[in-house]
Design a protein around this motif. Structure first.
Motif, PDB file in Angstrom:
ATOM      1  N   LEU A  38       0.909   6.742   4.877  1.00 30.05           N
ATOM      2  CA  LEU A  38       0.230   5.840   5.804  1.00 30.05           C
ATOM      3  C   LEU A  38      -1.276   5.840   5.577  1.00 30.05           C
ATOM      4  CD1 LEU A  38       2.250   6.594   9.063  1.00 30.05           C
ATOM      5  CD2 LEU A  38       2.300   4.485   7.713  1.00 30.05           C
ATOM      6  N   ILE A  39      -1.840   7.016   5.306  1.00 29.29           N
ATOM      7  CA  ILE A  39      -3.277   7.093   5.023  1.00 29.29           C
ATOM      8  C   ILE A  39      -3.607   6.321   3.746  1.00 29.29           C
ATOM      9  CG2 ILE A  39      -5.154   8.656   4.355  1.00 29.29           C
ATOM     10  CD1 ILE A  39      -3.889  10.751   6.222  1.00 29.29           C
ATOM     11  N   GLU A  40      -2.779   6.500   2.722  1.00 29.12           N
ATOM     12  CA  GLU A  40      -2.975   5.754   1.474  1.00 29.12           C
ATOM     13  C   GLU A  40      -2.909   4.257   1.722  1.00 29.12           C
ATOM     14  OE1 GLU A  40      -1.130   8.857  -1.853  1.00 29.12           O
ATOM     15  OE2 GLU A  40       0.140   7.333  -0.920  1.00 29.12           O
ATOM     16  N   ALA A  41      -1.919   3.826   2.503  1.00 27.96           N
ATOM     17  CA  ALA A  41      -1.760   2.394   2.768  1.00 27.96           C
ATOM     18  C   ALA A  41      -2.990   1.826   3.473  1.00 27.96           C
ATOM     19  CB  ALA A  41      -0.505   2.158   3.601  1.00 27.96           C
ATOM     20  N   ILE A  42      -3.553   2.575   4.410  1.00 28.21           N
ATOM     21  CA  ILE A  42      -4.750   2.123   5.124  1.00 28.21           C
ATOM     22  C   ILE A  42      -5.932   2.004   4.173  1.00 28.21           C
ATOM     23  CG2 ILE A  42      -6.457   2.778   6.869  1.00 28.21           C
ATOM     24  CD1 ILE A  42      -4.122   4.076   8.437  1.00 28.21           C
ATOM     25  N   ILE A  43      -6.123   3.021   3.324  1.00 24.71           N
ATOM     26  CA  ILE A  43      -7.252   3.004   2.382  1.00 24.71           C
ATOM     27  C   ILE A  43      -7.121   1.846   1.399  1.00 24.71           C
ATOM     28  CG2 ILE A  43      -8.366   4.260   0.491  1.00 24.71           C
ATOM     29  CD1 ILE A  43      -7.614   6.855   1.973  1.00 24.71           C
ATOM     30  N   TYR A  44      -5.932   1.699   0.807  1.00 25.71           N
ATOM     31  CA  TYR A  44      -5.715   0.609  -0.146  1.00 25.71           C
ATOM     32  C   TYR A  44      -5.922  -0.747   0.523  1.00 25.71           C
ATOM     33  CZ  TYR A  44      -3.305   4.293  -2.798  1.00 25.71           C
ATOM     34  OH  TYR A  44      -2.986   5.437  -3.456  1.00 25.71           O
ATOM     35  N   SER A  45      -5.457  -0.878   1.751  1.00 26.56           N
ATOM     36  CA  SER A  45      -5.552  -2.158   2.454  1.00 26.56           C
ATOM     37  C   SER A  45      -7.006  -2.523   2.730  1.00 26.56           C
ATOM     38  CB  SER A  45      -4.763  -2.095   3.766  1.00 26.56           C
ATOM     39  OG  SER A  45      -3.394  -1.858   3.520  1.00 26.56           O
ATOM     40  N   VAL A  46      -7.790  -1.566   3.195  1.00 24.88           N
ATOM     41  CA  VAL A  46      -9.205  -1.826   3.493  1.00 24.88           C
ATOM     42  C   VAL A  46      -9.937  -2.254   2.228  1.00 24.88           C
ATOM     43  CG1 VAL A  46     -11.381  -0.770   4.201  1.00 24.88           C
ATOM     44  CG2 VAL A  46      -9.292  -0.311   5.498  1.00 24.88           C
ATOM     45  N   ILE A  47      -9.693  -1.545   1.121  1.00 24.51           N
ATOM     46  CA  ILE A  47     -10.339  -1.898  -0.146  1.00 24.51           C
ATOM     47  C   ILE A  47      -9.948  -3.312  -0.571  1.00 24.51           C
ATOM     48  CG2 ILE A  47     -10.438  -1.368  -2.620  1.00 24.51           C
ATOM     49  CD1 ILE A  47     -10.085   1.593  -1.851  1.00 24.51           C
ATOM     50  N   THR A  48      -8.666  -3.636  -0.444  1.00 21.56           N
ATOM     51  CA  THR A  48      -8.186  -4.959  -0.847  1.00 21.56           C
ATOM     52  C   THR A  48      -8.766  -6.045   0.042  1.00 21.56           C
ATOM     53  OG1 THR A  48      -6.118  -3.953  -1.608  1.00 21.56           O
ATOM     54  CG2 THR A  48      -6.141  -6.339  -1.334  1.00 21.56           C
ATOM     55  N   GLY A 102       0.791  -1.222   0.000  1.00 24.50           N
ATOM     56  CA  GLY A 102       0.000   0.000   0.000  1.00 24.50           C
ATOM     57  C   GLY A 102       0.825   1.275   0.000  1.00 24.50           C
ATOM     58  N   LEU A 103       2.134   1.125   0.187  1.00 25.38           N
ATOM     59  CA  LEU A 103       3.034   2.286   0.162  1.00 25.38           C
ATOM     60  C   LEU A 103       3.589   2.563  -1.233  1.00 25.38           C
ATOM     61  CD1 LEU A 103       5.017   1.477   3.431  1.00 25.38           C
ATOM     62  CD2 LEU A 103       3.286   3.255   3.153  1.00 25.38           C
ATOM     63  N   ASP A 104       3.086   1.850  -2.248  1.00 23.39           N
ATOM     64  CA  ASP A 104       3.663   1.972  -3.585  1.00 23.39           C
ATOM     65  C   ASP A 104       3.484   3.363  -4.192  1.00 23.39           C
ATOM     66  OD1 ASP A 104       4.541  -0.575  -3.388  1.00 23.39           O
ATOM     67  OD2 ASP A 104       3.283  -1.411  -4.973  1.00 23.39           O
ATOM     68  N   ALA A 105       2.381   4.028  -3.887  1.00 27.19           N
ATOM     69  CA  ALA A 105       2.195   5.382  -4.417  1.00 27.19           C
ATOM     70  C   ALA A 105       3.274   6.320  -3.879  1.00 27.19           C
ATOM     71  CB  ALA A 105       0.804   5.908  -4.053  1.00 27.19           C
ATOM     72  N   ALA A 106       3.643   6.129  -2.605  1.00 27.77           N
ATOM     73  CA  ALA A 106       4.718   6.931  -2.023  1.00 27.77           C
ATOM     74  C   ALA A 106       6.048   6.625  -2.691  1.00 27.77           C
ATOM     75  CB  ALA A 106       4.809   6.677  -0.512  1.00 27.77           C
ATOM     76  N   ILE A 107       6.288   5.339  -3.010  1.00 27.31           N
ATOM     77  CA  ILE A 107       7.519   4.962  -3.709  1.00 27.31           C
ATOM     78  C   ILE A 107       7.553   5.619  -5.084  1.00 27.31           C
ATOM     79  CG2 ILE A 107       8.806   3.043  -4.710  1.00 27.31           C
ATOM     80  CD1 ILE A 107       7.731   1.254  -2.537  1.00 27.31           C
ATOM     81  N   ALA A 108       6.409   5.616  -5.779  1.00 24.65           N
ATOM     82  CA  ALA A 108       6.344   6.229  -7.112  1.00 24.65           C
ATOM     83  C   ALA A 108       6.692   7.714  -7.040  1.00 24.65           C
ATOM     84  CB  ALA A 108       4.952   6.033  -7.703  1.00 24.65           C
ATOM     85  N   ARG A 109       6.191   8.380  -6.032  1.00 21.95           N
ATOM     86  CA  ARG A 109       6.517   9.813  -5.897  1.00 21.95           C
ATOM     87  C   ARG A 109       7.998   9.995  -5.586  1.00 21.95           C
ATOM     88  NH1 ARG A 109       1.390   9.629  -3.420  1.00 21.95           N
ATOM     89  NH2 ARG A 109       2.250   9.520  -1.321  1.00 21.95           N
ATOM     90  N   GLN A 110       8.550   9.104  -4.751  1.00 21.11           N
ATOM     91  CA  GLN A 110       9.980   9.173  -4.456  1.00 21.11           C
ATOM     92  C   GLN A 110      10.816   8.951  -5.707  1.00 21.11           C
ATOM     93  OE1 GLN A 110      12.225   9.107  -1.475  1.00 21.11           O
ATOM     94  NE2 GLN A 110      10.611  10.447  -0.706  1.00 21.11           N
ATOM     95  N   LYS A 111      10.320   8.115  -6.613  1.00 21.24           N
ATOM     96  CA  LYS A 111      11.055   7.813  -7.832  1.00 21.24           C
ATOM     97  C   LYS A 111      10.816   8.851  -8.931  1.00 21.24           C
ATOM     98  CE  LYS A 111      11.439   2.790  -7.197  1.00 21.24           C
ATOM     99  NZ  LYS A 111      12.832   2.577  -7.572  1.00 21.24           N
ATOM    100  N   GLY A 112      10.061   9.906  -8.612  1.00 17.72           N
ATOM    101  CA  GLY A 112       9.907  11.002  -9.547  1.00 17.72           C
ATOM    102  C   GLY A 112       8.610  11.033 -10.327  1.00 17.72           C
ATOM    103  N   TRP A 113       7.640  10.174  -9.957  1.00 15.84           N
ATOM    104  CA  TRP A 113       6.357  10.208 -10.650  1.00 15.84           C
ATOM    105  C   TRP A 113       5.699  11.564 -10.413  1.00 15.84           C
ATOM    106  CZ3 TRP A 113       4.171   6.458 -13.778  1.00 15.84           C
ATOM    107  CH2 TRP A 113       2.839   6.688 -14.176  1.00 15.84           C
ATOM    108  N   PRO A 114       5.219  12.239 -11.467  1.00 15.35           N
ATOM    109  CA  PRO A 114       4.597  13.562 -11.303  1.00 15.35           C
ATOM    110  C   PRO A 114       3.452  13.531 -10.300  1.00 15.35           C
ATOM    111  CG  PRO A 114       4.964  13.075 -13.619  1.00 15.35           C
ATOM    112  CD  PRO A 114       5.267  11.805 -12.875  1.00 15.35           C
ATOM    113  N   GLN A 115       3.269  14.615  -9.565  1.00 12.34           N
ATOM    114  CA  GLN A 115       2.320  14.614  -8.459  1.00 12.34           C
ATOM    115  C   GLN A 115       1.034  15.377  -8.763  1.00 12.34           C
ATOM    116  OE1 GLN A 115       3.916  15.145  -4.514  1.00 12.34           O
ATOM    117  NE2 GLN A 115       6.001  14.723  -5.193  1.00 12.34           N
TER     118      GLN A 115
END
Length: 269
Positions: free
Chosen positions: A210-220, A24-37
């Protein structure tokens, strides 16, 4: 008739509870790797992730044997790289030795139990074919492990990953396969991954992640529960759980591993 014992059930529960937030932390990794925000790129990222996951599930339905083999191979590379993330010098030999724990060592030590699991996922004939291949691969692994041991002992290389591997090999020999994998994934792999990500984020980005990870986890979790409920009409409950967890996690893990290991970046997680 396939059934999960209490220890394997607890192991799967731990993998789900820790593994899904882990991804669920993948969106944060993408931003760290330079994915446009921007909002547009945020939507594109999630739609791309979702589309790839759905494609993996569909390909598994069409080509179960090839899908499981591909999943084991890519998982091996991912775990091998992750185990050696703090090493100044890593090479193909070390990556192969460490990365083989999940696709080779655990199945080899637990062939009867793994045969039952693989049979549920891909059918008995395909399951036997994979286990036969794994039996052939154990000899090359032993050779590489011996060379790796030589470098550790005689060349006094950093021994911490090697000692961890020895512990995990012993656990794989003594414990059922799902328990062995759960110990590796929940104790050795995931904590380091999560700590690496969060430690490189500022407080605001950490809170967002962390908020993203919680939301993604609940949906999954909800989707997995629905999937198991739908499958119990045609499969036993244990079989339904195995199918949903393995194929569902594979569908989520493929884009995760692509993001973590194969998108060029000066940072690795």
């Amino acid at each position: 008739m396939f059934s999960l014992d209490i220890y394997s059930s607890i192991a799967l529960f731990c993998v789900i509870i820790i593994g899904i937030p882990h991804g669920g932390l993948d969106a944060a990794i993408a931003r760290q790797k330079g994915w446009p925000q921007s909002s547009t790129h945020y939507v594109v990222f999630h739609l791309s992730y979702l589309a790839l996951s759905i494609a993996i599930m569909y390909l598994w339905y069409l080509f179960p044997l090839a899908s499981l083999i591909s999943f084991l191979l890519i998982s091996g590379v991912h775990f091998g790289l992750s185990d050696l993330i703090f090493e100044k010098k890593s090479n193909i030999l070390k990556i192969f030795v460490h990365g083989s724990l999940v696709p080779i060592i655990i199945p080899y030590f637990n062939q009867e139990a793994v045969l039952d699991i693989f049979t549920v996922l891909i059918g008995s004939n395909n399951a036997l074919s994979i286990l036969s291949l794994i039996s052939y691969l154990i000899l090359p692994w032993l050779l590489c492990f011996s060379l790796y041991s030589y470098h550790i002992v005689l060349k006094k290389e950093r021994a911490r990953p090697y000692i961890s591997l020895l512990i995990l090999i012993a656990i794989s020999y003594l414990c059922p396969p799902l328990v062995s994998f759960s110990v590796y994934f929940c104790v050795f792999h995931s904590p380091g991954h999560v700590i690496n990500i969060l430690s490189n984020l500022d407080s605001n980005e950490r809170k967002r992640a962390l908020i993203e990870a919680i939301i993604y986890s609940v949906i999954t979790f909800i989707l997995m529960f629905v999937g198991i409920t739908l499958l119990v009409d045609n499969f036993q409950i244990s079989e339904s759980i195995i199918i949903i967890i393995f194929i569902g996690l594979a569908a989520l893990t493929f884009p995760h591993m692509i993001l973590v290991d194969y998108i060029s970046s000066p940072k690795k997680y």
